[in-house]
Design an enzyme around this catalytic site. Structure first.
Site, PDB file in Angstrom:
ATOM      1  N   GLU A  16       0.887  -1.170   0.000  1.00 57.75           N
ATOM      2  CA  GLU A  16       0.000   0.000   0.000  1.00 57.75           C
ATOM      3  C   GLU A  16       0.917   1.211   0.000  1.00 57.75           C
ATOM      4  OE1 GLU A  16      -3.294  -0.152  -0.051  1.00 57.75           O
ATOM      5  OE2 GLU A  16      -3.910  -2.066   0.785  1.00 57.75           O
ATOM      6  N   CYS A  65      -2.267   9.429   2.661  1.00 54.69           N
ATOM      7  CA  CYS A  65      -1.843   8.903   1.351  1.00 54.69           C
ATOM      8  C   CYS A  65      -2.850   9.200   0.257  1.00 54.69           C
ATOM      9  CB  CYS A  65      -1.605   7.403   1.450  1.00 54.69           C
ATOM     10  SG  CYS A  65      -3.027   6.518   2.090  1.00 54.69           S
TER      11      CYS A  65
HETATM   12  P1  NAD Z   1       8.226   4.817   4.860  1.00 53.10           P
HETATM   13  O1  NAD Z   1       8.209   3.983   3.623  1.00 53.10           O
HETATM   14  O2  NAD Z   1       9.363   5.726   5.097  1.00 53.10           O
HETATM   15  O3  NAD Z   1       8.147   3.881   6.157  1.00 53.10           O
HETATM   16  C1  NAD Z   1       7.147   2.911   6.361  1.00 53.10           C
HETATM   17  C2  NAD Z   1       7.660   1.811   7.269  1.00 53.10           C
HETATM   18  O4  NAD Z   1       8.750   1.159   6.640  1.00 53.10           O
HETATM   19  C3  NAD Z   1       8.165   2.264   8.632  1.00 53.10           C
HETATM   20  O5  NAD Z   1       7.699   1.344   9.611  1.00 53.10           O
HETATM   21  C4  NAD Z   1       9.664   2.182   8.494  1.00 53.10           C
HETATM   22  O6  NAD Z   1      10.343   1.892   9.699  1.00 53.10           O
HETATM   23  C5  NAD Z   1       9.836   1.037   7.540  1.00 53.10           C
HETATM   24  N1  NAD Z   1      11.064   1.072   6.767  1.00 53.10           N
HETATM   25  C6  NAD Z   1      11.908   2.103   6.584  1.00 53.10           C
HETATM   26  N2  NAD Z   1      12.936   1.741   5.779  1.00 53.10           N
HETATM   27  C7  NAD Z   1      12.714   0.451   5.464  1.00 53.10           C
HETATM   28  C8  NAD Z   1      13.401  -0.499   4.656  1.00 53.10           C
HETATM   29  N3  NAD Z   1      14.527  -0.177   4.027  1.00 53.10           N
HETATM   30  N4  NAD Z   1      12.879  -1.729   4.530  1.00 53.10           N
HETATM   31  C9  NAD Z   1      11.725  -2.044   5.150  1.00 53.10           C
HETATM   32  N5  NAD Z   1      11.034  -1.199   5.924  1.00 53.10           N
HETATM   33  C10 NAD Z   1      11.525   0.020   6.080  1.00 53.10           C
HETATM   34  O7  NAD Z   1       6.834   5.585   4.844  1.00 53.10           O
HETATM   35  P2  NAD Z   1       6.309   6.665   5.861  1.00 53.10           P
HETATM   36  O8  NAD Z   1       7.150   7.898   5.741  1.00 53.10           O
HETATM   37  O9  NAD Z   1       6.140   6.060   7.214  1.00 53.10           O
HETATM   38  O10 NAD Z   1       4.840   6.956   5.284  1.00 53.10           O
HETATM   39  C11 NAD Z   1       4.607   7.864   4.281  1.00 53.10           C
HETATM   40  C12 NAD Z   1       4.396   7.192   2.948  1.00 53.10           C
HETATM   41  O11 NAD Z   1       3.472   6.135   3.065  1.00 53.10           O
HETATM   42  C13 NAD Z   1       3.795   8.129   1.925  1.00 53.10           C
HETATM   43  O12 NAD Z   1       4.412   7.913   0.675  1.00 53.10           O
HETATM   44  C14 NAD Z   1       2.335   7.703   1.865  1.00 53.10           C
HETATM   45  O13 NAD Z   1       1.685   8.006   0.648  1.00 53.10           O
HETATM   46  C15 NAD Z   1       2.445   6.238   2.086  1.00 53.10           C
HETATM   47  N6  NAD Z   1       1.202   5.709   2.646  1.00 53.10           N
HETATM   48  C16 NAD Z   1       0.454   4.874   1.900  1.00 53.10           C
HETATM   49  C17 NAD Z   1      -0.751   4.396   2.403  1.00 53.10           C
HETATM   50  C18 NAD Z   1      -1.642   3.460   1.635  1.00 53.10           C
HETATM   51  O14 NAD Z   1      -2.552   2.932   2.238  1.00 53.10           O
HETATM   52  N7  NAD Z   1      -1.418   3.247   0.359  1.00 53.10           N
HETATM   53  C19 NAD Z   1      -1.151   4.787   3.672  1.00 53.10           C
HETATM   54  C20 NAD Z   1      -0.344   5.647   4.402  1.00 53.10           C
HETATM   55  C21 NAD Z   1       0.834   6.102   3.896  1.00 53.10           C
END
Ligand code: NAD
Length: 460
Positions: free
Chosen positions: A209, A243
């Site tokens: 997502e 998002c």
């Molecule tokens: P992010 O991708 O930075 O982090 C998400 C999660 O991934 C965190 O728990 C983080 O610790 C973990 N993470 C970080 N680096 C990682 C790696 N290398 N491998 C695996 N996991 C890792 O996202 P964010 O800043 O927390 O959220 C914002 C983003 O999420 C925006 O782009 C937003 O559009 C998207 N988002 C999408 C949805 C959806 O339902 N489609 C919902 C909410 C947010």
């Protein structure tokens, strides 16, 4: 970090069959619902501490959403888990066939910080309903909620069934080195790619997502006041850190001034003259994102807002316009309270532009004209779409919520969450007899007759 022992314990628990009993799944879901209710105050406080969410917003978009998912799952669990009879081809006569949903096994759920409760526990509801064990990793950037979730889960489930692992990127990558049976990731497209490539090593299926730049397109015939209210609501909810928030607005040049004024009026009505003092207005998650957002508006033509307070991580609802085509604000997902307005003279201009972009998570179109609605739906692809509103398409339970292309793969909410954590196992049962010799070699009829027979039985 040592995760293999935890995952081995979960796998043993899963293989013991204890997660399979449907009544047991119901009990787990009820326990989660009760824990949400009894921990409501601490969860509200945590969401306020992390994102300055008001109680109303936090309940509607986080606690209440998860509670609704649980209630919905409890109501439909019998039908979701039931094997579905399938009428097979006469070739397989006599036989009876079904598709039986079975749990994937041990699931990993990784959540983001913007809806730190909903996007962690929502998928967990699907995982439990489908009979899985799960490791849940909250975002390190919403630490209060992460800790509250860890306590809540630790109080009701043993770690060999559901475990919360708190930590940052290093923790996440450590977890991803292990073999899971399915991974449900919510976060950025950049990290989504890394998750998928780590999963590929174990051939683990993923639900992703992700993010994107959701456009809102406002045609000249739209109801301007209502359109403005709905855009402002969707955009500035959680200070734009949603998002599916409209990333930018395309507006027909003929109504640009009117829409601009109506948007400013709606911001005032929702958050008052000073949104920093409004209980309904959120904060930017951290200094890194705050600085990123400020850099995006530095030098841009600010129509409204732009006020900032670094100490409070406050950035006012901000409208910018007359941006150059190559402005950084238009290049990436904004994910904050900045709304670029882009004018158009001809809808084809919008369609041409949007078709060159990565597929967004949602598309919003505001017009009474059914033909234009259909044209935009047909010509601009997106994960989901909502006509004449923003975000409302994901408040229900039975519209699957998910992206396409760079905005993700797979879906969640209601039955879609259950399906994300289920394997559809095809099962055919046959008696030993009859056992006609004709199916076995050597061939007993000529090739032409053989083809006719296969066609007759629907097998060719
Ligand atoms: P992010 O991708 O930075 O982090 C998400 C999660 O991934 C965190 O728990 C983080 O610790 C973990 N993470 C970080 N680096 C990682 C790696 N290398 N491998 C695996 N996991 C890792 O996202 P964010 O800043 O927390 O959220 C914002 C983003 O999420 C925006 O782009 C937003 O559009 C998207 N988002 C999408 C949805 C959806 O339902 N489609 C919902 C909410 C947010």
């Amino acid at each position: 970090m040592e995760f293999s022992a935890l995952i081995a314990r979960q796998r043993a628990f899963f293989l013991s069959g204890q997660t399979l009993d449907v009544n047991g799944r119901r009990q787990s879901l009820r326990a989660l619902l009760e824990a949400l209710e009894s921990n409501e105050q601490i969860l509200l406080e945590s969401l306020h501490a992390d994102l300055h969410k008001s109680a109303h917003d936090a309940f509607a978009s986080e606690i209440g959403m998860v509670a609704g998912e649980i209630r919905h799952a409890l109501k439909h669990l019998s039908s979701w888990t039931r094997a579905k009879k399938i009428r097979e081809s006469w070739m397989a006569w006599p036989s009876s066939s079904c598709v039986r949903p079975e749990p994937m096994g041990v699931a990993l759920i990784i959540g983001p910080w913007n809806y730190p409760l909903q996007l962690l526990l929502g998928p967990l509801v699907g995982a439990i309903a489908a009979g899985n064990c799960a490791v849940v990793k909250p975002s390190e950037f919403a630490p209060h909620t992460g800790a509250a979730v860890a306590r809540l889960i630790g109080d009701i489930f043993p770690p060999e069934f559901i475990a919360v692992v708190q930590g940052d990127e290093t923790t996440a990558t450590g977890l991803l080195r292990e073999k899971f049976d399915t991974i449900f990731f919510t976060g950025s497209t950049r990290v989504g790619r890394e998750v998928m490539s780590a999963a590929a090593k174990h051939l683990t299926p993923v639900t992703l997502e992700l993010g994107g730049k959701c456009p809102a397109i406002v045609c000249a015939d739209a109801d301007i006041e209502i359109t403005a209210r709905r855009i402002v609501w969707g955009k500035f909810l959680n200070a734009g850190q949603t998002c599916v928030a409209p990333n930018h607005v395309w507006v027909d040049r003929r109504i640009e001034r009117e829409l601009n004024a109506a948007i400013i009026k709606a911001i005032g009505e929702f958050f008052g003259d000073d949104p920093q003092r409004s209980a309904a207005y959120g904060r930017i998650i951290n200094r890194r994102h705050f600085d990123r957002l400020c850099a995006l508006i530095d030098g841009a033509q600010i129509e409204y807002g732009g006020v900032r307070d670094a100490d409070d991580l406050y950035l006012a609802p901000t409208i910018v316009s007359r941006l150059a085509e190559d402005a950084p604000l238009l290049a990436e997902e904004i994910f904050g309270p900045i709304l670029p307005l882009r004018m158009f003279d001809d809808l084809d201009q919008v369609i041409t532009n949007e078709r060159t972009q990565q597929v967004p998570l949602a598309m919003y179109a505001f017009t009474h004209d059914r033909k234009i609605q259909d044209q935009l739906l047909n010509e601009i692809r997106s994960g989901g779409a909502c006509i004449n509103d923003t975000i409302m398409h994901l408040v229900g339970r039975e519209l699957p919520f998910g992206g396409l292309g760079e905005s993700g793969m797979g879906a969640s909410h209601g039955k879609a969450s259950f399906d994300a954590f289920s394997h559809r196992r095809s099962i055919m049962r046959r008696p030993f007899k009859p056992d006609p010799a004709m199916r076995y070699p050597p061939a007993r009829v000529g090739f032409a007759a053989f083809k006719r027979i296969l066609r007759f039985f629907g097998a060719a």
